[in-house]
Design a protein around this motif. Structure first.
Motif, short mmCIF file in Angstrom:
data_model
loop_
_atom_site.label_atom_id
_atom_site.label_comp_id
_atom_site.label_asym_id
_atom_site.label_seq_id
_atom_site.Cartn_x
_atom_site.Cartn_y
_atom_site.Cartn_z
N GLY A 95 0.80 -1.22 0.00
CA GLY A 95 0.00 0.00 0.00
C GLY A 95 0.83 1.27 0.00
N ALA A 96 2.14 1.14 0.22
CA ALA A 96 2.98 2.32 0.31
C ALA A 96 3.40 2.87 -1.05
CB ALA A 96 4.23 2.02 1.15
N SER A 97 3.40 2.02 -2.09
CA SER A 97 3.78 2.48 -3.42
C SER A 97 3.11 1.59 -4.47
CB SER A 97 5.30 2.43 -3.61
OG SER A 97 5.75 1.10 -3.78
N TYR A 99 4.45 0.20 -7.06
CA TYR A 99 5.31 -0.94 -7.37
C TYR A 99 5.16 -2.03 -6.33
CZ TYR A 99 9.51 -3.73 -8.24
OH TYR A 99 10.37 -4.76 -8.48
N ARG A 100 5.14 -1.65 -5.07
CA ARG A 100 4.99 -2.63 -4.00
C ARG A 100 3.65 -3.36 -4.14
NH1 ARG A 100 8.11 -2.23 1.33
NH2 ARG A 100 9.26 -0.75 0.05
N ASN A 101 2.63 -2.63 -4.52
CA ASN A 101 1.32 -3.24 -4.71
C ASN A 101 1.33 -4.21 -5.89
OD1 ASN A 101 0.53 -1.57 -2.64
ND2 ASN A 101 -0.63 -0.15 -3.93
N GLU A 102 2.00 -3.82 -6.98
CA GLU A 102 2.10 -4.69 -8.15
C GLU A 102 2.82 -5.99 -7.81
OE1 GLU A 102 4.15 -2.41 -11.08
OE2 GLU A 102 2.59 -0.84 -11.15
N VAL A 103 3.90 -5.89 -7.05
CA VAL A 103 4.66 -7.08 -6.66
C VAL A 103 3.81 -7.99 -5.79
CG1 VAL A 103 6.61 -7.92 -5.30
CG2 VAL A 103 6.92 -6.01 -6.90
N THR A 104 3.10 -7.41 -4.84
CA THR A 104 2.24 -8.20 -3.95
C THR A 104 1.19 -8.94 -4.75
OG1 THR A 104 2.58 -6.59 -2.18
CG2 THR A 104 0.73 -8.11 -1.94
N GLU A 105 0.58 -8.23 -5.70
CA GLU A 105 -0.46 -8.84 -6.53
C GLU A 105 0.11 -9.99 -7.37
OE1 GLU A 105 -3.97 -7.15 -9.47
OE2 GLU A 105 -2.94 -5.77 -8.12
N ARG A 106 1.30 -9.78 -7.90
CA ARG A 106 1.93 -10.83 -8.71
C ARG A 106 2.26 -12.05 -7.86
NH1 ARG A 106 7.79 -10.81 -11.79
NH2 ARG A 106 7.57 -12.94 -12.60
N LEU A 107 2.80 -11.83 -6.68
CA LEU A 107 3.12 -12.94 -5.79
C LEU A 107 1.87 -13.77 -5.47
CD1 LEU A 107 5.57 -11.14 -3.35
CD2 LEU A 107 6.14 -13.14 -4.75
N LEU A 108 0.78 -13.09 -5.19
CA LEU A 108 -0.45 -13.80 -4.84
C LEU A 108 -1.02 -14.58 -6.03
CD1 LEU A 108 -2.06 -11.01 -2.64
CD2 LEU A 108 -1.37 -13.28 -1.84
N LYS A 109 -0.75 -14.11 -7.24
CA LYS A 109 -1.23 -14.82 -8.43
C LYS A 109 -0.37 -16.04 -8.75
CE LYS A 109 -3.46 -10.98 -10.89
NZ LYS A 109 -3.35 -10.04 -12.04
N GLU A 110 0.95 -15.93 -8.50
CA GLU A 110 1.88 -16.96 -8.98
C GLU A 110 2.33 -17.94 -7.91
OE1 GLU A 110 4.85 -15.87 -11.82
OE2 GLU A 110 3.94 -13.89 -12.16
N VAL A 111 2.11 -17.62 -6.64
CA VAL A 111 2.56 -18.49 -5.55
C VAL A 111 1.39 -18.76 -4.60
CG1 VAL A 111 4.15 -18.73 -3.60
CG2 VAL A 111 4.89 -17.52 -5.67
N GLN A 112 1.24 -20.01 -4.20
CA GLN A 112 0.25 -20.38 -3.20
C GLN A 112 0.90 -20.25 -1.82
OE1 GLN A 112 -3.15 -21.23 -3.22
NE2 GLN A 112 -2.78 -20.95 -1.03
N GLN A 128 -8.52 -5.48 -0.27
CA GLN A 128 -9.42 -4.44 -0.77
C GLN A 128 -8.74 -3.44 -1.69
OE1 GLN A 128 -10.84 -2.78 2.92
NE2 GLN A 128 -12.10 -4.57 3.41
N LYS A 129 -7.43 -3.63 -1.94
CA LYS A 129 -6.65 -2.72 -2.78
C LYS A 129 -6.65 -1.29 -2.22
CE LYS A 129 -6.01 -6.01 -5.86
NZ LYS A 129 -6.74 -7.11 -5.24
N THR A 130 -6.69 -1.18 -0.88
CA THR A 130 -6.60 0.13 -0.25
C THR A 130 -5.15 0.50 0.00
OG1 THR A 130 -6.84 -0.88 1.94
CG2 THR A 130 -8.85 -0.09 0.87
N ASN A 131 -4.90 1.79 0.22
CA ASN A 131 -3.53 2.28 0.45
C ASN A 131 -3.52 3.12 1.72
OD1 ASN A 131 -2.47 1.19 -2.02
ND2 ASN A 131 -3.54 2.83 -3.09
N THR A 132 -3.56 2.46 2.88
CA THR A 132 -3.65 3.19 4.14
C THR A 132 -2.45 2.98 5.05
OG1 THR A 132 -4.90 1.39 5.18
CG2 THR A 132 -6.17 3.14 4.11
N THR A 133 -1.40 2.31 4.55
CA THR A 133 -0.22 2.12 5.38
C THR A 133 0.49 3.45 5.59
OG1 THR A 133 1.05 1.56 3.41
CG2 THR A 133 0.21 -0.26 4.72
N SER A 134 1.18 3.55 6.72
CA SER A 134 2.02 4.72 7.00
C SER A 134 3.47 4.26 6.89
CB SER A 134 1.72 5.26 8.41
OG SER A 134 0.37 5.66 8.51
N GLY A 135 4.01 4.31 5.67
CA GLY A 135 5.32 3.70 5.44
C GLY A 135 5.16 2.19 5.51
#
Length: 274
Positions: A95-97, A99-112, A128-135
């Motif tokens: 949620g901080a950037s 790119y970080r969100n894209e990587v997380t999404e890819r990991l969840l798609k390709e790895v169980q 929920q694809k929200t971005n509420t982290t503080s760093g």
């Protein structure tokens, strides 16, 4: 409650492959050793899958990302899945950037994943694809409390159903659940947020406990998180007694984890099962 879980770790001394972040890698390794595991840190793409093949579990932590490391995560994760080894995802700062969100999404798609562990803002980002982290920290508005507890449990169970993973949400009240059952853990101390890496260390502990208890990942995760909470309380007591500071607290935390036996755990834990 957790006696057999702990005994299995003592018997097996699991070897854990960590692709983690460079801020906390040494503490993660020491914490794994403290709880009778053995760490190996390897994020080079040329060896990541091979290292995973000789270990008992894999930790993927996205705290400090680069493109090469991401490919290593995917390769190691796929190899672990192929070998039916547990895989733990620690989506640090999700949620901080973008790119970080894209990587997380890819990991969840390709790895169980066997377990997805994060603070409430990181888990909300995944679900929920929200971005509420503080760093890399949870947003105060997201924190779990008695008023929103039922809502967060329902949300976590739904995410478990969607991902097939145990969901572990850390915070003032820790929630560990699968589709059916929930552990509420009320151990820990605010001082744990005053040093970096307690969450990263916890991911390593979870990996050790699941590797030794592969057919009981829910209870193994709950045991690991309860231990960490009790250890935090013990470390804080020692820090206050010796009038030490935050760096000493980190050492006392690792010390406490290395010394907790089942009697200490049972005597200190505050756990509810729903």
């Amino acid at each position: 409650m957790f006696k057999e879980i702990k005994e299995n770790v003592k018997k097996q001394h699991p070897l854990i492959h960590c692709i983690t972040n460079y801020v906390t890698v040494n503490d993660v390794a020491n914490m794994i050793l403290a709880v009778d595991g053995s760490p190996i840190m390897a994020d080079e793409i040329k060896e990541a899958a091979d290292i995973t093949s000789i270990t008992n579990a894999l930790v993927i932590n996205i705290g400090t990302l680069n493109q090469t490391k991401v490919e290593s995560m995917i390769a190691a994760g796929k190899k672990a899945n192929e070998l039916h080894h547990p895989v733990i995802l620690d989506p640090v700062g999700a949620g901080a950037s973008p790119y970080r969100n894209e990587v997380t999404e890819r990991l969840l798609k390709e790895v169980q994943f066997t377990v997805i562990k994060g603070n409430i803002s990181e888990i909300k980002c995944i679900a929920q694809k929200t971005n509420t982290t503080s760093g890399v920290d949870a947003n105060d508005a997201d924190l779990v409390n008695e008023d929103n507890l039922d809502e967060v449990i329902a949300f976590a169970k739904k995410l478990s159903q969607q991902t097939g993973a145990v969901i572990a949400i850390t915070g003032p009240i820790d929630i560990v659940c699968d589709e059916q059952q929930t552990y509420l853990i009320k151990n820990g101390h605010p001082m744990m947020s005053k040093i970096t890496g307690t969450g990263c260390m916890l991911a390593g502990v979870i990996a050790v406990y699941i590797a030794a208890n592969p057919s009981n990942s829910l209870e193994a995760t709950a045991c690991a998180i309860t231990m960490m909470g009790v250890a935090g309380e013990l470390a804080n007591t020692k820090m206050n007694t010796l009038q030490s500071g935050t760096s000493s607290f980190r050492t006392y935390l690792i010390d406490a984890m290395s010394m907790i036996d089942i009697d200490t755990l049972n005597g200190g834990m505050k756990v509810e099962i729903q």
